[in-house]
Design a protein around this motif. Structure first.
Motif, short mmCIF file in Angstrom:
data_model
loop_
_atom_site.label_atom_id
_atom_site.label_comp_id
_atom_site.label_asym_id
_atom_site.label_seq_id
_atom_site.Cartn_x
_atom_site.Cartn_y
_atom_site.Cartn_z
N ILE A 167 -8.06 6.33 1.75
CA ILE A 167 -7.61 6.17 3.13
C ILE A 167 -7.66 7.51 3.87
O ILE A 167 -8.11 7.59 5.02
CB ILE A 167 -6.19 5.58 3.17
N GLY A 182 -6.31 -8.55 0.48
CA GLY A 182 -6.04 -8.26 1.89
C GLY A 182 -5.24 -9.32 2.59
O GLY A 182 -4.38 -9.02 3.43
N GLN A 251 -8.92 -4.61 13.79
CA GLN A 251 -9.93 -4.22 12.81
C GLN A 251 -10.83 -3.18 13.50
O GLN A 251 -11.84 -3.54 14.11
CB GLN A 251 -10.75 -5.43 12.35
N ASP A 284 -6.46 -3.49 9.77
CA ASP A 284 -7.14 -4.23 8.70
C ASP A 284 -8.51 -3.59 8.49
O ASP A 284 -9.47 -3.87 9.21
CB ASP A 284 -7.27 -5.70 9.10
N ASP A 285 -8.61 -2.74 7.48
CA ASP A 285 -9.83 -1.96 7.23
C ASP A 285 -10.68 -2.66 6.18
O ASP A 285 -11.09 -2.07 5.18
CB ASP A 285 -9.44 -0.56 6.78
N PHE A 286 -10.98 -3.93 6.42
CA PHE A 286 -11.61 -4.79 5.41
C PHE A 286 -13.06 -4.44 5.12
O PHE A 286 -13.59 -4.75 4.04
CB PHE A 286 -11.54 -6.25 5.86
N ARG A 288 -14.85 -1.36 5.39
CA ARG A 288 -15.30 0.03 5.23
C ARG A 288 -16.38 0.16 4.16
O ARG A 288 -17.32 0.94 4.30
CB ARG A 288 -14.12 0.93 4.91
N PRO A 301 -10.01 6.12 8.98
CA PRO A 301 -9.03 5.09 9.37
C PRO A 301 -8.01 5.64 10.36
O PRO A 301 -7.71 6.84 10.38
CB PRO A 301 -8.36 4.72 8.04
N HIS A 313 -1.55 0.26 7.22
CA HIS A 313 -2.97 0.14 6.84
C HIS A 313 -3.13 -0.90 5.74
O HIS A 313 -2.37 -0.93 4.77
CB HIS A 313 -3.48 1.50 6.36
N ARG A 315 -6.16 -2.66 3.16
CA ARG A 315 -7.53 -2.69 2.65
C ARG A 315 -7.55 -3.38 1.30
O ARG A 315 -6.50 -3.58 0.69
CB ARG A 315 -8.15 -1.31 2.57
N SER A 316 -8.75 -3.72 0.84
CA SER A 316 -8.85 -4.52 -0.37
C SER A 316 -10.18 -4.26 -1.07
O SER A 316 -11.16 -3.85 -0.43
CB SER A 316 -8.75 -6.02 -0.02
N GLY A 328 -5.56 -5.22 -3.54
CA GLY A 328 -5.64 -4.50 -2.28
C GLY A 328 -4.49 -3.52 -2.16
O GLY A 328 -3.78 -3.24 -3.13
#
Length: 506
Positions: A167, A182, A251, A284-286, A288, A301, A313, A315-316, A328
């Protein structure tokens, strides 16, 4: 039957022969089946287990397998009509309805019928997943000391530290909680940050799974429009003033479904607007790790530059690895982290330790870097294949924006005289008849959509040939519903923006 025959093949053969045996009669021994079908003892054991799971046979340790005795008669049919009253009871004036609509999520979770091209999937095709690396990681994880014991409630310290490094350098393991993917993290964050009945600001359009979990939590999603540069800050500020909301879900990177990237000039502004409103931003940094290899340098992020703890934050590993690797992370600073932890513990206790150990083994292996590079290149190739096919077959549907990340394209349908939405659902139905599954745009909006839309996935199919065939079948469906309208066949459709416009740098 040859040595390579699978347990599924053997199970089917035995299933077809069951009528030769009386109920309760013993089936041939495992040794006899091995000799007859020329398969391994493991294959026999798995085939018998399949039939036992279906209730066709029963196994008795030391005695063998027997044909199950059919149940006599059917269980009495009950009267469940009383549940309609109970489930719709609102508990009094002002209470929030408890109806849950999962249709927008199920579209991307349920596989289509055989022979249908899956352009509506939400996960990487099996050919893009690191399945050998996952199998090896799971095997190594199972041998780790304490792998089947109880993990820390916050998650394994080593895995939390890995997510923190991913992150940003300003976060540590102490700022991270391990979540069951997530979707679970989003549900925890929304429950922690807003009481039932409260408004929550969301991008419009946005991920249907987030809208579903917000409504299931009793929240009222309020749309804030996005454009090619992400959410519009002036509309976000106005929405905070009008609603008194204390949460905004976004997002910022390769937004679902538009593929937009929040522009550099808007990133700090979004966090400042939320801070001024006394509100949290759920990031939601799904996507990246779903960046294409022509994306350029990605912005950090929002949580990486947020000392005040405005950003929660999410993520998964699920999207980039496997739908079943539901591991996640939630990252936050300040008192909110304690509330997130408490809600997650009450809901699920902890994420199973073997999955956490397997995740550590996977991301620490040399295969992980190779997988990331391979997916990045293959997603770009698939995106370009779909874009070219659309320009050739359906130029009016060519996307106005070609993303540099994610696994799908967002298309606007030509509007017909029947009104917004009607042709969208008709095209989706006609597409299925033509042998291709596409996702309708309506579930991505929490209010009335401005126009009919479609979402096409290029990540969930086997490869370029299937993408090309899927677009050809979609053209057949559009011909059926929209006919030879000038809009549909327009060769003067606006050219799609290049992917470089999507890969904004911070």
């Amino acid at each position: 039957m040859h040595e390579r025959s699978s347990d599924a093949d053997l199970a089917q053969s035995l299933r077809e022969e069951l009528n030769r045996y009386s109920p309760g009669e013993k089936l041939p021994s495992s040794r006899a089946l091995v000799e007859r079908f020329r398969v391994s003892p493991v294959t026999v054991s798995r085939a018998i287990a399949r039939l036992a799971a279906e209730g066709l046979v029963i196994t008795r340790p030391g005695s063998g397998a027997f044909r199950a005795v059919p149940r006599t008669g059917l269980p009495p049919t009950g009267d469940t009509s009383w549940q309609e009253v109970s489930l719709s009871g609102d508990g009094g004036a002002g209470a929030v309805p408890r109806t849950v609509d999962a249709s927008g999520v199920l579209v991307t979770l349920c596989p289509p019928p055989p022979g249908v091209v899956e352009l509506n999937g939400g996960y990487l095709h099996s050919s893009l997943r690191p399945e050998s690396a996952l199998a090896a990681a799971l095997a190594r994880a199972g041998r780790r000391p304490g792998a089947w014991g109880r993990p820390p409630a916050d998650g394994l310290a080593e895995l939390r530290a890995w997510f923190a490094r991913e992150i940003g350098p300003s976060l540590t393991a102490a700022d991270v909680l391990i979540s069951a993917g997530g979707q679970s993290a989003l549900a925890t964050a929304l429950r922690a940050l807003a009481p039932p009945g409260a408004p929550v600001l969301v991008e419009s359009p946005t991920y249907p799974g987030m809208l579903a979990v917000a409504r299931a939590t009793g929240l009222r999603p309020v749309p804030v429009p996005v454009d090619a540069d992400g959410v519009r800050p002036e509309l976000l500020a106005a929405a905070f003033r009008a609603t008194g909301a204390r949460v905004f879900v976004c997002q910022p990177l390769f937004q679902n479904p538009t593929g937009a990237v929040l522009a550099p000039r808007r990133r700090g502004e979004v966090v400042r607007i939320a801070r001024a409103a006394g509100a949290f931003v759920i990031e939601d940094d799904f996507a990246r790790r779903l960046a294409h290899d022509d994306a350029g340098r990605l912005p950090a992020p929002l949580a990486a530059n947020d000392p005040d703890g405005v950003v929660v934050h999410v993520r998964s590993l699920t999207k980039i690895a496997s739908p079943s690797l539901r591991v996640g992370a939630l990252a936050a600073r300040g008192p909110v982290l304690g509330r997130l932890r408490d809600i997650q513990v009450v809901d699920s206790f902890f994420v199973p330790r073997p999955l956490q150990e397997a995740a550590l083994e996977l991301v620490g292996s040399p295969a992980w870097g190779r997988h990331l590079r391979s997916v990045s290149a293959q997603l770009r190739e698939r995106r370009d294949t779909m874009t070219a096919a659309l320009r050739r077959e359906l130029p009016a549907l060519a996307p106005p924006h070609v993303p540099a990340g994610g696994g799908s394209l967002w298309l606007r349908l030509p509007e017909a005289d029947t009104g917004t939405g009607t042709e969208e659902s008709a095209v989706v139905a006609a597409a299925l008849r033509a042998g291709v599954a596409v996702a309708p745009g309506r579930p991505y909006f929490c209010a009335e959509p401005p126009s009919p839309q479609l979402r096409l996935s290029f990540a969930a199919v086997a490869g370029a040939a299937e993408i090309t065939e899927g677009v050809r079948r979609l053209r057949t469906a559009c011909d059926e519903v929209l006919g030879d309208s000038p809009q549909l066949r327009s060769a003067g459709a606006r050219p799609a923006a290049g992917p470089q416009e999507a890969a904004r740098t911070g």
